[in-house]
Design a protein around this motif. Sequence first.
Motif, short mmCIF file in Angstrom:
data_model
loop_
_atom_site.label_atom_id
_atom_site.label_comp_id
_atom_site.label_asym_id
_atom_site.label_seq_id
_atom_site.Cartn_x
_atom_site.Cartn_y
_atom_site.Cartn_z
N ALA A 114 34.22 -13.57 12.35
CA ALA A 114 33.23 -14.28 13.15
C ALA A 114 31.83 -13.87 12.72
CB ALA A 114 33.43 -13.96 14.63
N ARG A 115 30.88 -14.70 13.05
CA ARG A 115 29.47 -14.38 12.88
C ARG A 115 28.72 -15.03 14.03
NH1 ARG A 115 26.96 -18.95 10.94
NH2 ARG A 115 28.25 -20.31 9.67
N SER A 116 27.56 -14.46 14.34
CA SER A 116 26.80 -15.00 15.47
C SER A 116 26.03 -16.25 15.03
CB SER A 116 25.83 -13.95 16.02
OG SER A 116 24.90 -13.59 15.04
N LEU A 117 25.85 -17.15 15.97
CA LEU A 117 25.11 -18.38 15.71
C LEU A 117 23.66 -18.05 15.36
CD1 LEU A 117 25.03 -21.50 15.75
CD2 LEU A 117 24.49 -21.36 18.18
N ASP A 118 23.08 -17.18 16.16
CA ASP A 118 21.73 -16.68 15.88
C ASP A 118 21.90 -15.42 15.04
OD1 ASP A 118 19.16 -15.72 15.85
OD2 ASP A 118 19.03 -15.38 18.02
N GLY A 119 21.46 -15.46 13.81
CA GLY A 119 21.67 -14.36 12.88
C GLY A 119 21.17 -13.01 13.36
N GLU A 120 20.25 -12.99 14.32
CA GLU A 120 19.69 -11.72 14.80
C GLU A 120 20.42 -11.21 16.04
OE1 GLU A 120 15.45 -11.95 15.16
OE2 GLU A 120 15.27 -12.94 13.22
N GLN A 121 21.28 -12.00 16.62
CA GLN A 121 21.98 -11.59 17.83
C GLN A 121 23.24 -10.81 17.45
OE1 GLN A 121 23.05 -14.91 20.31
NE2 GLN A 121 22.89 -13.70 22.18
N THR A 122 23.54 -9.75 18.21
CA THR A 122 24.75 -8.96 17.96
C THR A 122 25.57 -8.88 19.24
OG1 THR A 122 23.67 -6.88 18.52
CG2 THR A 122 23.62 -7.56 16.21
N PHE A 123 26.88 -8.76 19.04
CA PHE A 123 27.81 -8.63 20.16
C PHE A 123 28.69 -7.42 19.87
CE2 PHE A 123 26.91 -13.17 19.57
CZ PHE A 123 26.36 -13.48 20.80
N GLU A 124 28.77 -6.52 20.83
CA GLU A 124 29.55 -5.30 20.67
C GLU A 124 31.01 -5.54 21.07
OE1 GLU A 124 28.39 -2.67 19.14
OE2 GLU A 124 26.38 -3.57 19.03
N ALA A 125 31.89 -4.66 20.61
CA ALA A 125 33.33 -4.74 20.89
C ALA A 125 33.57 -4.78 22.40
CB ALA A 125 34.05 -3.55 20.27
N GLY A 126 34.51 -5.61 22.82
CA GLY A 126 34.87 -5.74 24.22
C GLY A 126 34.14 -6.87 24.94
N ARG A 127 33.08 -7.37 24.36
CA ARG A 127 32.29 -8.43 25.00
C ARG A 127 32.96 -9.79 24.78
NH1 ARG A 127 26.07 -10.05 24.17
NH2 ARG A 127 26.06 -11.66 25.77
N GLN A 128 32.83 -10.66 25.77
CA GLN A 128 33.34 -12.03 25.62
C GLN A 128 32.24 -12.90 25.02
OE1 GLN A 128 35.22 -13.91 28.93
NE2 GLN A 128 37.09 -12.76 28.58
N VAL A 129 32.65 -13.77 24.10
CA VAL A 129 31.70 -14.68 23.45
C VAL A 129 32.29 -16.09 23.50
CG1 VAL A 129 30.65 -12.97 21.93
CG2 VAL A 129 32.71 -14.17 21.19
N ASP A 130 31.44 -17.08 23.32
CA ASP A 130 31.87 -18.47 23.26
C ASP A 130 31.89 -18.94 21.81
OD1 ASP A 130 32.12 -18.89 26.07
OD2 ASP A 130 29.93 -19.05 26.20
N VAL A 131 32.94 -19.61 21.43
CA VAL A 131 33.06 -20.16 20.09
C VAL A 131 32.37 -21.52 20.08
CG1 VAL A 131 34.65 -20.94 18.28
CG2 VAL A 131 35.23 -18.96 19.69
N VAL A 132 31.35 -21.66 19.24
CA VAL A 132 30.60 -22.92 19.18
C VAL A 132 30.99 -23.77 17.99
CG1 VAL A 132 28.65 -22.12 20.54
CG2 VAL A 132 28.63 -21.82 18.07
N ASP A 133 31.55 -23.13 16.96
CA ASP A 133 31.93 -23.88 15.76
C ASP A 133 32.91 -23.04 14.96
OD1 ASP A 133 31.98 -26.01 14.01
OD2 ASP A 133 30.11 -25.47 12.99
N ILE A 134 33.62 -23.71 14.07
CA ILE A 134 34.49 -23.05 13.11
C ILE A 134 33.97 -23.44 11.73
CG2 ILE A 134 36.82 -22.75 12.19
CD1 ILE A 134 36.62 -21.73 15.03
N ASP A 135 33.56 -22.45 10.94
CA ASP A 135 33.02 -22.68 9.60
C ASP A 135 34.02 -22.10 8.60
OD1 ASP A 135 31.42 -23.21 7.44
OD2 ASP A 135 30.05 -21.53 7.80
#
Length: 142
Positions: A114-135
């Motif tokens: 995975a990678r973040s939509l906003d290149g500067e945003q980070t998500f740490e282990a255990g956090r829930q994220v939303d999938v916006v696209d599959i590249d």
Amino acid sequence: MDIDAWVWWLIVAVGLGIPLVLTAMPEFGMFAVGALSAALVAALGGSIVAQVLVFAVVSVALTAVVRRIAVRQRTGRSAHATGIDALKGRQAVVLERVDGSGGRIKLAGEVWSARSLDGEQTFEAGRQVDVVDIDGATAVVM
């Protein structure tokens, strides 16, 4: 030897069923059902005019209905998303830190890069994220 009219209609129905099987053209099936209907009318003692009329009406009606359904199936999209489209919009759990350059998530029971939509945003282990696209084989999350 005099063959009853209903037997002739059965022969016609079988004759129309053969090209249905060989060519997979459903129109032959509709005409075969029309011939079976005419055979029923003949067996019940209907006149030749009634038999031909039933054959024509049933065949044309079935062809029109089946054609309309087939066109609707061809042009309509499935109401259920499949493949990667089904993954878009779902939630995932971050397994390894995700940022603009990469990371790992658990999505639909599978581990995805995975990678973040906003290149500067980070998500740490255990956090829930939303999938916006599959590249390709990478989920884009936010």
